[in-house]
Design a protein around this motif. Structure first.
Motif, mmCIF file in Angstrom:
data_model
loop_
_atom_site.group_PDB
_atom_site.id
_atom_site.type_symbol
_atom_site.label_atom_id
_atom_site.label_comp_id
_atom_site.label_asym_id
_atom_site.label_seq_id
_atom_site.Cartn_x
_atom_site.Cartn_y
_atom_site.Cartn_z
ATOM 1 N N ALA A 175 2.812 -7.217 -3.914
ATOM 2 C CA ALA A 175 1.301 -7.132 -3.958
ATOM 3 C C ALA A 175 0.805 -9.382 -4.199
ATOM 4 O O ALA A 175 0.433 -9.802 -3.812
ATOM 5 C CB ALA A 175 0.602 -6.352 -5.091
ATOM 6 N N LEU A 176 1.759 -9.579 -5.123
ATOM 7 C CA LEU A 176 1.686 -11.023 -5.050
ATOM 8 C C LEU A 176 2.002 -11.682 -4.165
ATOM 9 O O LEU A 176 1.538 -12.825 -3.399
ATOM 10 C CB LEU A 176 2.383 -11.202 -6.706
ATOM 11 C CG LEU A 176 2.211 -10.348 -7.822
ATOM 12 C CD1 LEU A 176 2.883 -10.973 -9.227
ATOM 13 C CD2 LEU A 176 0.608 -10.834 -8.606
ATOM 14 N N SER A 177 3.107 -11.087 -3.147
ATOM 15 C CA SER A 177 3.830 -11.607 -2.386
ATOM 16 C C SER A 177 2.403 -12.118 -0.989
ATOM 17 O O SER A 177 2.340 -12.812 -0.198
ATOM 18 C CB SER A 177 4.508 -11.158 -1.822
ATOM 19 O OG SER A 177 5.054 -11.696 -0.237
ATOM 20 N N ALA A 178 1.819 -10.931 -1.018
ATOM 21 C CA ALA A 178 0.807 -10.520 -0.082
ATOM 22 C C ALA A 178 -0.061 -11.626 -0.075
ATOM 23 O O ALA A 178 -1.093 -11.887 0.474
ATOM 24 C CB ALA A 178 0.194 -9.318 -0.333
ATOM 25 N N ALA A 179 -0.762 -11.981 -2.135
ATOM 26 C CA ALA A 179 -1.350 -12.809 -1.923
ATOM 27 C C ALA A 179 -1.624 -13.950 -1.540
ATOM 28 O O ALA A 179 -2.194 -14.903 -1.157
ATOM 29 C CB ALA A 179 -2.027 -13.266 -3.227
ATOM 30 N N ILE A 180 -0.242 -14.861 -1.536
ATOM 31 C CA ILE A 180 0.000 -15.757 -1.859
ATOM 32 C C ILE A 180 0.752 -15.949 -0.045
ATOM 33 O O ILE A 180 -0.757 -17.592 0.805
ATOM 34 C CB ILE A 180 1.771 -16.308 -1.916
ATOM 35 C CG1 ILE A 180 1.927 -16.288 -3.124
ATOM 36 C CG2 ILE A 180 2.012 -17.575 -1.997
ATOM 37 C CD1 ILE A 180 3.223 -16.645 -4.215
ATOM 38 N N TYR A 182 0.602 -1.227 -0.127
ATOM 39 C CA TYR A 182 -0.182 -0.367 -0.089
ATOM 40 C C TYR A 182 1.119 1.262 0.374
ATOM 41 O O TYR A 182 0.808 1.980 -0.938
ATOM 42 C CB TYR A 182 -0.633 0.157 1.711
ATOM 43 C CG TYR A 182 -1.415 1.114 1.276
ATOM 44 C CD1 TYR A 182 -2.600 2.108 0.859
ATOM 45 C CD2 TYR A 182 -1.152 2.558 2.238
ATOM 46 C CE1 TYR A 182 -3.314 3.071 0.638
ATOM 47 C CE2 TYR A 182 -1.832 3.099 2.738
ATOM 48 C CZ TYR A 182 -2.953 4.152 1.705
ATOM 49 O OH TYR A 182 -3.437 4.778 2.150
ATOM 50 N N LEU A 183 1.590 1.245 0.840
ATOM 51 C CA LEU A 183 2.902 2.232 0.776
ATOM 52 C C LEU A 183 3.590 2.637 -0.471
ATOM 53 O O LEU A 183 3.718 3.898 -1.063
ATOM 54 C CB LEU A 183 3.819 2.490 1.676
ATOM 55 C CG LEU A 183 3.307 2.057 3.630
ATOM 56 C CD1 LEU A 183 4.077 1.796 3.950
ATOM 57 C CD2 LEU A 183 2.464 3.710 3.908
#
Length: 214
Positions: free
Chosen positions: A198-203, A155-156
């Protein structure tokens, strides 16, 4: 006239001879088969055991694959964040061509530094866990930390990039030089770092949803 000796012998006192019961040929019958035969536990145990072992191995394989993907994404995030930080920090050309004269670009630099430290720490932790096969934190706690950290940094990064894009677009309308090109390159690296996290957060969100809370 018949001879009395040829007649059947009578018992004393004229009683008739005792009747002999007829011989009954009773065949031995086998008991009916049970409706619910007892399962052979010894025959079923190896199959159940092999199925459980294969399921555990498949789960470990999926977890190992997810860990490697998250490690790769955070590695890309580290590289992009470091490039965004270095390019912005070196973008000083005198007069108005200094990034620290603009609040938007200072914001990009600050978030790039924060993202560099965060992704660097996460990459170091994951490499240590892979090499030693031991986790620094419990699985559920580690999943929560990873998910929250990736979400906040993603987000930042997108916030800093989106705040700087309008400013650099106005600058490039007036003059296009090395200063504006460096600004565009730094913002682009920040966007790439955002995509990685963002992809890492999805995983990590998927890993968090599969954790047992019982």
């Amino acid at each position: 006239m018949s001879n009395p000796e040829d007649s059947p012998t009578k018992q004393k006192n004229g009683a008739p001879p005792p009747s002999v019961p007829p011989t009954v040929n009773v065949e031995r019958q086998s008991p009916p088969p049970s409706a619910n035969p007892t399962p052979d536990v010894e025959m079923q145990t190896p199959a159940a055991t092999s199925s459980g072992v294969s399921e555990i191995l498949n789960r470990w394989g999926r977890e190992d694959l997810l860990k490697r993907r998250v490690l790769a994404l955070r590695g890309f995030g580290l590289v992009f964040s470091l490039l965004a930080f270095l390019i912005m920090a070196c973008n000083r050309h005198g007069d108005w061509k200094n990034f620290d004269n603009y609040e938007e670009f200072r914001y990009v630099l600050a978030i790039a530094i924060l993202s560099t430290f965060y992704t660097g720490a996460q990459v170091f932790r994951q490499i240590h866990e892979v090499s030693t096969a031991r986790s620094m934190f419990p699985p559920r706690k580690s999943a929560i930390i990873d998910f929250i950290g990736d979400q906040i940094l993603a987000y930042l990064l997108i916030s800093a990039s989106s705040s700087a894009i309008p400013m650099i677009n106005r600058m490039r309308e007036g003059s296009d030089n090395i200063f504006t090109d460096s600004l565009a390159a730094s913002i682009t690296m920040s966007l790439f770092a955002f995509l990685s996290l963002a992809l890492s957060a999805a995983i990590t969100g998927y890993k968090l949803s599969t954790q047992s809370y019982i």
